[in-house]
Scaffold this motif. Structure first.
Motif, PDB file in Angstrom:
ATOM      1  N   LEU A 114      46.106  42.557  36.423  1.00  0.00           N
ATOM      2  CA  LEU A 114      45.292  43.776  36.510  1.00  0.00           C
ATOM      3  C   LEU A 114      43.930  43.535  35.852  1.00  0.00           C
ATOM      4  O   LEU A 114      42.897  43.991  36.358  1.00  0.00           O
ATOM      5  CB  LEU A 114      46.001  44.966  35.848  1.00  0.00           C
ATOM      6  CG  LEU A 114      45.273  46.315  36.028  1.00  0.00           C
ATOM      7  CD1 LEU A 114      45.237  46.751  37.492  1.00  0.00           C
ATOM      8  CD2 LEU A 114      45.916  47.413  35.178  1.00  0.00           C
ATOM      9  N   GLU A 115      43.923  42.802  34.752  1.00  0.00           N
ATOM     10  CA  GLU A 115      42.656  42.525  34.058  1.00  0.00           C
ATOM     11  C   GLU A 115      41.706  41.715  34.950  1.00  0.00           C
ATOM     12  O   GLU A 115      40.518  42.025  35.056  1.00  0.00           O
ATOM     13  CB  GLU A 115      42.931  41.765  32.754  1.00  0.00           C
ATOM     14  CG  GLU A 115      41.703  41.525  31.918  1.00  0.00           C
ATOM     15  CD  GLU A 115      42.013  41.221  30.461  1.00  0.00           C
ATOM     16  OE1 GLU A 115      41.210  40.520  29.834  1.00  0.00           O
ATOM     17  OE2 GLU A 115      43.067  41.673  29.942  1.00  0.00           O
ATOM     18  N   THR A 116      42.236  40.699  35.601  1.00  0.00           N
ATOM     19  CA  THR A 116      41.404  39.872  36.488  1.00  0.00           C
ATOM     20  C   THR A 116      40.784  40.733  37.588  1.00  0.00           C
ATOM     21  O   THR A 116      39.589  40.635  37.882  1.00  0.00           O
ATOM     22  CB  THR A 116      42.249  38.746  37.115  1.00  0.00           C
ATOM     23  OG1 THR A 116      42.897  38.017  36.060  1.00  0.00           O
ATOM     24  CG2 THR A 116      41.396  37.783  37.921  1.00  0.00           C
ATOM     25  N   VAL A 117      41.599  41.604  38.194  1.00  0.00           N
ATOM     26  CA  VAL A 117      41.107  42.439  39.292  1.00  0.00           C
ATOM     27  C   VAL A 117      40.137  43.513  38.786  1.00  0.00           C
ATOM     28  O   VAL A 117      39.108  43.787  39.413  1.00  0.00           O
ATOM     29  CB  VAL A 117      42.288  43.084  40.071  1.00  0.00           C
ATOM     30  CG1 VAL A 117      41.770  43.978  41.190  1.00  0.00           C
ATOM     31  CG2 VAL A 117      43.194  42.005  40.661  1.00  0.00           C
ATOM     32  N   LEU A 133      32.631  36.264  39.611  1.00  0.00           N
ATOM     33  CA  LEU A 133      33.890  36.957  39.918  1.00  0.00           C
ATOM     34  C   LEU A 133      35.006  35.938  40.150  1.00  0.00           C
ATOM     35  O   LEU A 133      34.762  34.819  40.589  1.00  0.00           O
ATOM     36  CB  LEU A 133      33.705  37.843  41.151  1.00  0.00           C
ATOM     37  CG  LEU A 133      32.522  38.835  41.092  1.00  0.00           C
ATOM     38  CD1 LEU A 133      32.449  39.650  42.375  1.00  0.00           C
ATOM     39  CD2 LEU A 133      32.624  39.753  39.876  1.00  0.00           C
ATOM     40  N   ALA A 134      36.221  36.358  39.847  1.00  0.00           N
ATOM     41  CA  ALA A 134      37.363  35.463  40.056  1.00  0.00           C
ATOM     42  C   ALA A 134      37.697  35.391  41.545  1.00  0.00           C
ATOM     43  O   ALA A 134      37.987  34.321  42.079  1.00  0.00           O
ATOM     44  CB  ALA A 134      38.571  35.956  39.263  1.00  0.00           C
ATOM     45  N   GLY A 135      37.666  36.545  42.220  1.00  0.00           N
ATOM     46  CA  GLY A 135      38.026  36.599  43.635  1.00  0.00           C
ATOM     47  C   GLY A 135      39.384  35.949  43.848  1.00  0.00           C
ATOM     48  O   GLY A 135      40.241  35.958  42.962  1.00  0.00           O
ATOM     49  N   LYS A 136      39.570  35.374  45.023  1.00  0.00           N
ATOM     50  CA  LYS A 136      40.849  34.689  45.270  1.00  0.00           C
ATOM     51  C   LYS A 136      40.780  33.231  44.829  1.00  0.00           C
ATOM     52  O   LYS A 136      41.755  32.647  44.407  1.00  0.00           O
ATOM     53  CB  LYS A 136      41.219  34.782  46.754  1.00  0.00           C
ATOM     54  CG  LYS A 136      41.633  36.187  47.174  1.00  0.00           C
ATOM     55  CD  LYS A 136      42.318  36.190  48.546  1.00  0.00           C
ATOM     56  CE  LYS A 136      42.877  37.562  48.873  1.00  0.00           C
ATOM     57  NZ  LYS A 136      41.823  38.581  49.022  1.00  0.00           N
ATOM     58  N   ASP A 137      39.573  32.619  44.938  1.00  0.00           N
ATOM     59  CA  ASP A 137      39.503  31.204  44.570  1.00  0.00           C
ATOM     60  C   ASP A 137      38.170  30.848  43.912  1.00  0.00           C
ATOM     61  O   ASP A 137      37.697  29.729  44.016  1.00  0.00           O
ATOM     62  CB  ASP A 137      39.738  30.314  45.807  1.00  0.00           C
ATOM     63  CG  ASP A 137      38.917  30.792  47.007  1.00  0.00           C
ATOM     64  OD1 ASP A 137      38.009  31.631  46.791  1.00  0.00           O
ATOM     65  OD2 ASP A 137      39.174  30.327  48.131  1.00  0.00           O
ATOM     66  N   SER A 340      49.831  26.261  38.659  1.00  0.00           N
ATOM     67  CA  SER A 340      49.804  26.619  40.083  1.00  0.00           C
ATOM     68  C   SER A 340      48.386  26.852  40.612  1.00  0.00           C
ATOM     69  O   SER A 340      48.172  26.890  41.809  1.00  0.00           O
ATOM     70  CB  SER A 340      50.633  27.888  40.322  1.00  0.00           C
ATOM     71  OG  SER A 340      49.946  29.003  39.775  1.00  0.00           O
ATOM     72  N   GLY A 341      47.420  27.048  39.704  1.00  0.00           N
ATOM     73  CA  GLY A 341      46.055  27.347  40.149  1.00  0.00           C
ATOM     74  C   GLY A 341      45.843  28.820  40.460  1.00  0.00           C
ATOM     75  O   GLY A 341      44.721  29.273  40.637  1.00  0.00           O
ATOM     76  N   LEU A 342      46.939  29.601  40.522  1.00  0.00           N
ATOM     77  CA  LEU A 342      46.823  31.033  40.825  1.00  0.00           C
ATOM     78  C   LEU A 342      46.887  31.864  39.553  1.00  0.00           C
ATOM     79  O   LEU A 342      46.775  33.086  39.595  1.00  0.00           O
ATOM     80  CB  LEU A 342      47.978  31.462  41.745  1.00  0.00           C
ATOM     81  CG  LEU A 342      48.004  30.828  43.141  1.00  0.00           C
ATOM     82  CD1 LEU A 342      49.324  31.135  43.835  1.00  0.00           C
ATOM     83  CD2 LEU A 342      46.837  31.364  43.971  1.00  0.00           C
ATOM     84  N   VAL A 343      47.080  31.180  38.421  1.00  0.00           N
ATOM     85  CA  VAL A 343      47.443  31.903  37.201  1.00  0.00           C
ATOM     86  C   VAL A 343      46.357  31.762  36.141  1.00  0.00           C
ATOM     87  O   VAL A 343      45.828  30.681  35.922  1.00  0.00           O
ATOM     88  CB  VAL A 343      48.798  31.358  36.685  1.00  0.00           C
ATOM     89  CG1 VAL A 343      49.019  31.709  35.234  1.00  0.00           C
ATOM     90  CG2 VAL A 343      49.938  31.920  37.539  1.00  0.00           C
ATOM     91  N   THR A 344      46.016  32.885  35.492  1.00  0.00           N
ATOM     92  CA  THR A 344      45.096  32.875  34.353  1.00  0.00           C
ATOM     93  C   THR A 344      45.917  33.105  33.091  1.00  0.00           C
ATOM     94  O   THR A 344      46.715  34.037  33.038  1.00  0.00           O
ATOM     95  CB  THR A 344      44.072  34.021  34.501  1.00  0.00           C
ATOM     96  OG1 THR A 344      43.332  33.796  35.698  1.00  0.00           O
ATOM     97  CG2 THR A 344      43.119  34.058  33.334  1.00  0.00           C
ATOM     98  N   ASP A 345      45.708  32.250  32.101  1.00  0.00           N
ATOM     99  CA  ASP A 345      46.290  32.493  30.776  1.00  0.00           C
ATOM    100  C   ASP A 345      45.138  32.841  29.839  1.00  0.00           C
ATOM    101  O   ASP A 345      44.390  31.958  29.412  1.00  0.00           O
ATOM    102  CB  ASP A 345      47.057  31.255  30.274  1.00  0.00           C
ATOM    103  CG  ASP A 345      48.424  31.110  30.940  1.00  0.00           C
ATOM    104  OD1 ASP A 345      48.842  32.063  31.610  1.00  0.00           O
ATOM    105  OD2 ASP A 345      49.059  30.059  30.781  1.00  0.00           O
ATOM    106  N   TYR A 346      44.995  34.143  29.563  1.00  0.00           N
ATOM    107  CA  TYR A 346      43.802  34.593  28.846  1.00  0.00           C
ATOM    108  C   TYR A 346      43.736  34.122  27.396  1.00  0.00           C
ATOM    109  O   TYR A 346      42.691  34.251  26.761  1.00  0.00           O
ATOM    110  CB  TYR A 346      43.670  36.117  28.933  1.00  0.00           C
ATOM    111  CG  TYR A 346      43.023  36.597  30.218  1.00  0.00           C
ATOM    112  CD1 TYR A 346      41.775  36.125  30.614  1.00  0.00           C
ATOM    113  CD2 TYR A 346      43.643  37.544  31.031  1.00  0.00           C
ATOM    114  CE1 TYR A 346      41.166  36.571  31.776  1.00  0.00           C
ATOM    115  CE2 TYR A 346      43.038  38.002  32.202  1.00  0.00           C
ATOM    116  CZ  TYR A 346      41.800  37.509  32.568  1.00  0.00           C
ATOM    117  OH  TYR A 346      41.192  37.955  33.723  1.00  0.00           O
TER     118      TYR A 346
END
Length: 485
Positions: A114-117, A133-137, A340-346
């Motif tokens: 939710l934070e990323t979006v 922006l993070a966007g999708k990629d 995985s490249g899809l994951v953010t670890d803040y």
């Protein structure tokens, strides 16, 4: 306390908070207490046995409220606003209820995602360049920090590590200590003290760049300092530009500064803590022109966007600049999705490990006000600041000391600093409104910031009449004293 009592007491607390905020204008904006007032009012030690909620509750008015400065009072015109709204308060309750500590995606996927979006939503609202922006990629992205001070420190530390690695790759004979001793960070002489503090914590030299007669830093002023420092063997690595300085809400000239920083390979961070919220209005967006040159950018929705503290939004062009600087992976924090490249670890984007579910506040507020509701809020405040400016300009005893762009008016009585200190002292002693001063060059200046969500035109009129009357009384006694001398 069991769930049944929590239901009952929770409703009572919501009523108490709603009453407090609805009737806050009846309370004196600053308290009448002396330092140390609280200790005699409570026991020396914690109670051995449990006390009832009623006992605790009745002590709020007796012990806490007498010592509260009411930041959300329509008579509070000090500092900059502290945002608050009912949707944000409700979201904060939910955040406390869920109670996750979202340091990694696995620690609570919704908390991270939710934070990323939400930071993408917010970035689009102020028309941030796509690369933030993070966007999708995307390679960039946003994160919620606790404060603008943290955002500045994080960007300075990331810039420091990036520069050390860069210099060492070109000159392997230099040790980290050699390089560190030559690193220099820069900011305007109007920048917030937290920038200097970041350099102090980061262990690097900090130099201020002189601002011009509009209290802004221009490209030539920065270039001059950089050239001098490079000639004497120093390594410039970081510049913090300010949009909406704390003393007078001036704006550094990004379109001149950005190219200088890019050419010299210096990390440019933009601190727009207060002013950034206004960029959601198209008529103020030009103030952010030049952000495309920056490496990182920050503003505080918890100042002016109705999201209560703490919620400081920070974006970076390359998130790898942060993650490669701060990444440590002990086994107990690892999880099988992290590569995985899809994951953010803040946790790699901030100073603390732990973090609250702060994006809930943004989600609630952005949805329940909508962009138009938030734009109306900003425009109303800006309108009220121009109303106050108009009052000042109509009184020839006073002067305006800096251009009024957003919700801050810097003004003073024409005359000595002593006279203006005396005026502020009489405002403080009357306790009807709350202001704080600043220095603009050698002048002692009063700052009038539009702060409360509930402030109206009538409160501005009251504040001006009050200041004007105090000035009349002061000038009378001032002239008498000077005649006697």
């Amino acid at each position: 306390m069991e769930a049944a009592e929590f239901r009952k007491r929770g409703k009572e607390m919501v009523d108490y908070i709603a009453d407090y905020l609805e009737k806050i204008d009846k309370r004196q904006v600053v308290p009448d207490v002396e330092p140390g007032y609280l200790r005699p009012l409570i026991p020396d030690c914690a109670p051995q046995d449990p006390e009832s909620f009623e006992d605790v509750f009745k002590d709020i008015e007796k012990i806490i409220m007498p010592g509260v400065t009411h930041w959300h009072s329509p008579y509070f015109f000090a500092y900059f606003p502290a945002a608050s709204s009912f949707p944000a308060l409700l979201a904060d309750m939910l955040c406390g209820g869920i109670g996750c500590v979202g340091f990694s995606w696995a620690a609570s996927p919704a908390c991270t995602e939710l934070e990323t979006v939400m930071l993408d939503w917010l970035g689009k609202m102020i028309n941030l360049p796509e690369e933030f922006l993070a966007g999708k990629d995307g390679q960039g992205g946003g994160v919620i920090q606790g404060s603008a001070s943290e955002a500045t420190l994080i960007s300075l530390l990331a810039a420091r590590i990036k520069t050390i690695r860069q210099v060492q790759s070109e000159k392997p004979e230099l040790t980290e200590a050699d390089i560190m001793s030559r690193l220099v960070a820069y900011a305007s002489d109007q920048a917030h003290s937290s920038v200097e503090r970041a350099a102090l914590i980061g262990g690097v030299k900090m130099k201020t760049v002189s601002s011009d007669d509009t209290f802004s830093v221009c490209g030539s002023a920065l270039k001059k300092v950089l050239d001098e420092d490079k000639a004497s063997g120093l390594i410039p690595f970081f510049f913090c530009a300010t949009l909406g300085t704390t003393p007078c809400c001036s704006f550094d000239k990004l379109l001149e500064l950005g190219p200088v920083c890019n050419k010299e390979n210096i990390w440019m961070h933009i601190d727009a803590a207060y002013a950034g919220s206004a960029f959601i209005c198209p008529e103020f967006r030009h103030l952010l022109n030049g952000v495309e040159f920056a490496d990182s950018f920050n503003f505080n929705p918890h100042k002016w966007l109705l999201v209560n503290f703490d919620c400081s939004a920070m974006w970076v062009k390359k998130r790898s600049d942060l993650t490669s600087a701060f990444k440590l992976e002990p086994l107990y924090l690892q999880h099988h999705h992290q590569e995985s490249g899809l994951v953010t670890d803040y946790r790699h984007w901030q100073i603390p490990l732990g973090r609250r579910f702060r994006s809930l506040k943004l989600w609630f507020v952005l949805r329940m006000y909508g962009v138009t509701g938030l734009q109306e809020h900003i425009r109303k405040h800006v309108g009220l600041s121009h109303q106050f400016e108009h009052f000042v300009l109509q009184d020839e005893r006073f002067e305006i000391c800096a251009e009024v762009v957003l919700g801050l008016v810097c003004f003073r009585l024409k005359g000595s600093n002593e006279l203006n200190k005396a005026l502020l002292k009489s405002i403080d002693e009357a306790k009807k409104i709350h202001l704080v001063p600043c220095h603009l060059r050698e002048k002692f200046v009063l700052r009038f910031a539009i702060c409360s969500r509930t402030v109206e035109s009538a409160h501005i009129e009251f504040a001006w009449q009050h200041i004007s009357q105090l000035a009349t009384d002061l000038l009378k006694t001032w002239e008498q004293n000077h005649h006697q001398q």
